[in-house]
Write an enzyme that holds these catalytic residues in place. Structure first.
Site, mmCIF file in Angstrom:
data_model
loop_
_atom_site.group_PDB
_atom_site.id
_atom_site.type_symbol
_atom_site.label_atom_id
_atom_site.label_comp_id
_atom_site.label_asym_id
_atom_site.label_seq_id
_atom_site.Cartn_x
_atom_site.Cartn_y
_atom_site.Cartn_z
ATOM 1 N N TRP A 289 0.829 -1.211 0.000
ATOM 2 C CA TRP A 289 0.000 0.000 0.000
ATOM 3 C C TRP A 289 0.859 1.254 0.000
ATOM 4 O O TRP A 289 1.923 1.306 0.613
ATOM 5 C CB TRP A 289 -0.898 -0.010 1.231
ATOM 6 C CG TRP A 289 -1.564 1.297 1.537
ATOM 7 C CD1 TRP A 289 -1.045 2.359 2.228
ATOM 8 C CD2 TRP A 289 -2.888 1.699 1.150
ATOM 9 N NE1 TRP A 289 -1.950 3.377 2.307
ATOM 10 C CE2 TRP A 289 -3.095 3.000 1.660
ATOM 11 C CE3 TRP A 289 -3.914 1.068 0.453
ATOM 12 C CZ2 TRP A 289 -4.302 3.691 1.469
ATOM 13 C CZ3 TRP A 289 -5.099 1.765 0.272
ATOM 14 C CH2 TRP A 289 -5.292 3.047 0.773
ATOM 15 N N ASN A 291 0.356 5.730 0.399
ATOM 16 C CA ASN A 291 -0.477 6.933 0.446
ATOM 17 C C ASN A 291 0.400 8.174 0.522
ATOM 18 O O ASN A 291 1.276 8.321 -0.325
ATOM 19 C CB ASN A 291 -1.587 6.856 1.508
ATOM 20 C CG ASN A 291 -1.166 6.652 2.925
ATOM 21 O OD1 ASN A 291 -0.751 5.563 3.301
ATOM 22 N ND2 ASN A 291 -1.305 7.668 3.756
ATOM 23 N N ASP A 292 0.201 9.083 1.455
ATOM 24 C CA ASP A 292 0.760 10.438 1.406
ATOM 25 C C ASP A 292 2.215 10.500 0.934
ATOM 26 O O ASP A 292 3.080 9.798 1.485
ATOM 27 C CB ASP A 292 0.734 11.080 2.788
ATOM 28 C CG ASP A 292 -0.617 11.063 3.456
ATOM 29 O OD1 ASP A 292 -1.581 10.593 2.842
ATOM 30 O OD2 ASP A 292 -0.700 11.520 4.606
ATOM 31 N N GLN A 318 4.088 7.349 2.652
ATOM 32 C CA GLN A 318 3.443 6.453 3.592
ATOM 33 C C GLN A 318 3.259 5.088 2.928
ATOM 34 O O GLN A 318 2.766 4.995 1.801
ATOM 35 C CB GLN A 318 2.093 7.031 4.014
ATOM 36 C CG GLN A 318 2.206 8.284 4.865
ATOM 37 C CD GLN A 318 2.643 7.960 6.280
ATOM 38 O OE1 GLN A 318 1.843 7.605 7.136
ATOM 39 N NE2 GLN A 318 3.934 8.092 6.546
ATOM 40 N N TRP A 326 -4.296 -0.123 3.847
ATOM 41 C CA TRP A 326 -3.604 0.800 4.747
ATOM 42 C C TRP A 326 -3.242 0.098 6.055
ATOM 43 O O TRP A 326 -3.987 -0.723 6.569
ATOM 44 C CB TRP A 326 -4.518 1.989 5.027
ATOM 45 C CG TRP A 326 -3.894 3.114 5.787
ATOM 46 C CD1 TRP A 326 -3.305 4.229 5.273
ATOM 47 C CD2 TRP A 326 -3.802 3.247 7.213
ATOM 48 N NE1 TRP A 326 -2.851 5.053 6.284
ATOM 49 C CE2 TRP A 326 -3.141 4.462 7.490
ATOM 50 C CE3 TRP A 326 -4.201 2.446 8.278
ATOM 51 C CZ2 TRP A 326 -2.886 4.900 8.785
ATOM 52 C CZ3 TRP A 326 -3.939 2.883 9.581
ATOM 53 C CH2 TRP A 326 -3.292 4.100 9.822
ATOM 54 N N PHE A 359 4.156 8.230 10.782
ATOM 55 C CA PHE A 359 3.188 8.960 9.970
ATOM 56 C C PHE A 359 3.890 10.056 9.154
ATOM 57 O O PHE A 359 5.094 10.198 9.159
ATOM 58 C CB PHE A 359 2.100 9.549 10.869
ATOM 59 C CG PHE A 359 0.909 8.647 11.077
ATOM 60 C CD1 PHE A 359 1.013 7.271 10.962
ATOM 61 C CD2 PHE A 359 -0.336 9.175 11.417
ATOM 62 C CE1 PHE A 359 -0.083 6.435 11.168
ATOM 63 C CE2 PHE A 359 -1.436 8.357 11.621
ATOM 64 C CZ PHE A 359 -1.320 6.990 11.498
ATOM 65 N N SER A 360 3.094 10.862 8.489
ATOM 66 C CA SER A 360 3.606 11.776 7.467
ATOM 67 C C SER A 360 4.508 12.875 8.029
ATOM 68 O O SER A 360 4.465 13.205 9.206
ATOM 69 C CB SER A 360 2.443 12.419 6.716
ATOM 70 O OG SER A 360 1.792 11.481 5.912
ATOM 71 N N ASP A 421 1.856 15.433 11.092
ATOM 72 C CA ASP A 421 2.226 15.823 9.729
ATOM 73 C C ASP A 421 3.036 17.126 9.668
ATOM 74 O O ASP A 421 2.607 18.129 9.082
ATOM 75 C CB ASP A 421 0.988 15.950 8.826
ATOM 76 C CG ASP A 421 0.051 14.775 8.925
ATOM 77 O OD1 ASP A 421 0.532 13.663 9.198
ATOM 78 O OD2 ASP A 421 -1.160 14.958 8.739
ATOM 79 N N GLU A 469 -5.081 18.284 8.466
ATOM 80 C CA GLU A 469 -3.936 17.400 8.235
ATOM 81 C C GLU A 469 -3.137 17.714 6.965
ATOM 82 O O GLU A 469 -3.599 18.331 6.028
ATOM 83 C CB GLU A 469 -4.337 15.923 8.287
ATOM 84 C CG GLU A 469 -5.136 15.367 7.157
ATOM 85 C CD GLU A 469 -5.489 13.888 7.362
ATOM 86 O OE1 GLU A 469 -5.216 13.322 8.445
ATOM 87 O OE2 GLU A 469 -6.050 13.299 6.422
#
Length: 720
Positions: A289, A291-292, A318, A326, A359-360, A421, A469
């Site tokens: 997976w 993402n960001d 991510q 996720w 996390f981001s 973030d 976010e």
């Protein structure tokens, strides 16, 4: 040297004794097969007035329960809450067994055993993140120390939001545990990778790798206990020659660990990036997976010129390396020399611990070594990244080897608050670092600004409300004039405001409303730090663009150059696909300077999967102008001046009386840039293996085509 795994074997490979092995029958406390809860008392709305008959409306398929009924607190959805309490009973067996599934939140989605009004045992489901499964699995407790005590059960759901529910069935007292035993396998690490089989949608197993008793990896995985959907991998190069123990709990068949395979290559290395539905010029992770986008930065370590020869370009992101959905948030890592052709590298930032995810965040080059992170004898400025450690706060890491390895700052976390973030930037005018970071309070969502002289010590400066976010903050010239600039601020939804930023406070000058550039599958975008020639290059996550059946999921949007331009509505941000993408073009098909008549399709002879299309048309008498891309229409409604693509309808004014579109078609998506980039649309499309056709049409009357250029595109995964 990366040599061979020696297989030492399965240390614990058999499940615990089952209730069927006992000479006494189980005492059934509740099987929830009746038409009501009997003597159990339901409070709140989550449990309704009777046991569920399996899956409830809006819920993923529930499985693993026995008979026809179970406790299912999804009654009314994840925001419903309540409790379900049993009548008293006496504990007269050494074990309690039950089936449980749903949310995995301690004290919030759980089954509790109480004695004398005190909770003495508790269990939850296994799901805390997107994806997961509604399957119930056996769990239980050893209650020998409670023999003869009067007790009660209580099923609790006081959680709202994702996985805010609990499933329970078949609560029994027994002479043997049905809870699956932990399986352990030991391996000597003489190959670089471990291949792990995954069954998407299967039960999640917490897996742990230990060396000399110390945990070196811990994550959730839908470990295939039969034929896998695909294989993921773990890179263990740094532990070469040592003995690794693989621990996996709650496997129906502990022999599933036997399928884990050592190798010196990642799974299906020869076929990677050639999969049937793999995007060919949008970045996707080789496995798992995505993402960001995180830590987008130009590495100045090879600075010699004014272009991309200044060094490599980093994209962190991510990443769940162990599954299609996720979860397990790490920082994946890829680099490019041209924003088009990408090379993937090992994981950059691992979670600090299970549940304390990475996390981001963002990254910068500390050119003046303000943080003192530059190692003696290394000419390149260090790269410094900030990320959210979900168990600690905002943390700093640094790299002296061009992003290949990262070291934790010993003073972490540098900021503790209720948010995430962090976006780092150097504010030249005030000669200090700024961290723009999402923060939230009761009925408040904001971007907070902190300042620092050295990236270590941070001071709260101000707050800008109304953003959620993944913030970004940067300065751009208006109409290319370096003496006339504005600052841009946006968060995850990419809706932006313009104003002035003095290093501490953002002063909005664009009015109370946010402006919109991007529409559709686009989220959590970030721009590159240190880009040459004052370029402001942005990449976003194509949120929701999925690839079922593939060993990867989600993609990045195309990289774009951002500019500010004056329009009749005021200053607005524009996005243009980076010019470097032109390197993928094959021979042009040119249909320019023609009249587009209703019922005619100049593109009828073209077919394929990967295209770039440029169109400039005066609508004339046309009511609609349509591009049809492998069955997906992109329509311009002339009367309303609306651009329509799938679920997106957005206003797109003509430019000098012309409709101007710049369109990219990839395996799983379409991106449309309208009005020279004033409007950008990203949408996912399900590949139609039977339709490779292109079309252009005019309806209601003829339109005049000044430009219609079609470029078949080559794969970016094939190196030039």
């Amino acid at each position: 040297m990366l040599a061979t795994f020696a297989l030492i074997g399965l240390l614990t490979a058999s499940p615990a004794a089952t209730a069927e092995d006992s000479t006494r029958p189980d005492v059934v406390i509740a099987d929830f097969e009746g038409d009501d809860y009997g003597g159990w008392k339901a409070d709140g709305h989550a449990f309704g007035d009777r046991p569920a008959r399996g899956t409830l409306p809006g819920q993923m398929e529930v499985s693993g329960y026995l008979g026809r009924g179970l406790v299912n607190s999804f009654n009314g959805g994840d925001d419903a809450t309540g409790t379900l309490t049993s009548p008293p009973f006496r504990i007269d067996r050494p074990y309690v067994n039950f089936l449980i599934g749903g949310g995995g939140f301690d004290g919030e989605t759980c089954l509790n055993l109480s004695v004398d009004g005190r909770t003495v045992r508790t269990a939850t489901g296994k799901n805390r993140e997107g994806g997961g499964t509604e399957a119930l699995r056996w769990d239980g407790w050893d209650v020998k120390d409670l023999a003869g005590k009067e007790a009660t059960f209580q099923v609790v759901d006081c959680r709202k939001g994702g996985w805010g529910h609990i499933n329970v069935d078949q609560i029994v007292l027994a002479d043997a545990s049905r809870k699956p035993a932990e399986a352990v396998r030991a391996i000597v690490l003489n190959h670089r990778y471990l291949h792990l089989p995954v069954h998407t949608g299967g039960p999640k197993t917490r897996m742990k790798f230990t060396i000399d008793g110390q945990t070196v990896r811990e994550f959730d995985i839908e470990l295939a206990e039969g034929k896998p959907d695909f294989w993921v991998f773990s890179d263990l190069k740094s532990y070469e020659g040592r003995t690794l123990k693989i621990h996996a709990g709650e496997l129906a068949d502990p022999k599933a660990l036997d399928a884990i395979t050592p190798s010196d290559e990642v799974p299906d290395a020869a076929g990677m990036y050639k999969e049937k539905h793999r995007p060919q010029f949008h970045f996707t992770s080789r496995r798992g997976w995505l993402n960001d986008p995180n830590g987008l930065v130009f590495d100045l370590g090879a600075a010699q010129g004014q272009g991309f020869d200044r060094g490599v370009i980093h994209l962190f992101y991510q990443h769940n390396p162990y599954g299609w959905n996720w979860g397990n948030m790490h920082w994946g890592h890829a680099t490019t020399l041209d924003l088009v052709h990408w090379s993937e590298f090992p994981i950059a930032i691992y979670p600090h611990a299970y549940g304390d995810w990475a996390f981001s965040g963002s990254a910068v080059a500390d050119v003046d070594n303000t943080g003192g992170f530059q190692k003696r004898g290394t000419p390149a400025p260090p790269l410094v990244a900030a990320y959210t450690s979900t168990g600690r706060g905002e943390c700093i890491v640094f790299s002296s080897d061009r992003g290949q390895t990262w070291t934790e700052y010993k003073g972490n976390p540098v900021v503790k608050h209720n948010g995430r973030d962090p976006r780092l930037l150097w504010h030249a005018a005030s000669k200090q670092w700024v961290m723009a970071v999402y923060d939230e309070g009761e009925k408040r969502q904001s971007i907070d600004f902190h300042t620092s002289p050295d990236l270590k010590t941070w001071t709260f400066a101000s707050r800008l409300d109304g953003f959620f976010e993944c913030p970004d903050l940067f300065e751009l010239p208006v109409d290319g004039d370096p003496n006339k600039t504005l600052w841009v601020i946006y968060a995850a939804d990419a809706k932006y405001k313009l104003g002035r930023f003095d290093g501490k406070t953002f002063h909005v000058e664009s009015g109370p409303d946010k402006h919109t550039l991007w529409h559709g599958n686009f989220y959590a975008a970030q721009t590159f730090s240190e880009a040459p020639n004052s370029r402001r290059i942005q990449i976003g996550w194509g949120q929701g663009i999925t690839f079922p059946g593939m060993p990867f999921n989600q993609q990045m949007a195309l990289p774009v150059d951002l500019t500010l331009r004056t329009t009749p509505d005021g200053v607005r941000m524009f996005a243009a696909p980076v010019a470097e993408l032109q390197s993928l073009r094959d021979a042009k098909h040119d249909f320019s300077n023609t009249t587009l008549e209703p019922g005619k399709n100049p593109l009828s002879g073209l077919s394929g999967d990967l295209f770039e299309v440029k169109l400039a048309a005066k609508p004339g008498a046309a009511e609609e102008i349509e591009l049809n891309l492998r069955g997906t229409p992109v329509i311009y409604d002339v009367r309303r001046q609306d651009l329509v693509c799938k679920q997106i309808r957005t206003f797109l004014p003509l430019v000098d009386g012309e409709l101007r579109l710049h369109v990219f078609l990839d395996k799983g998506s379409i991106e449309v840039f309208g009005g020279d980039g004033r409007v950008a649309v990203s949408v996912g499309v399900i590949p139609d293996d039977a339709n490779h056709a292109l079309g252009v049409a005019s309806r209601g009357g003829a339109a005049s085509l000044r430009t219609l250029e079609v470029y078949p595109l080559r794969s970016a995964w094939i190196k030039p």
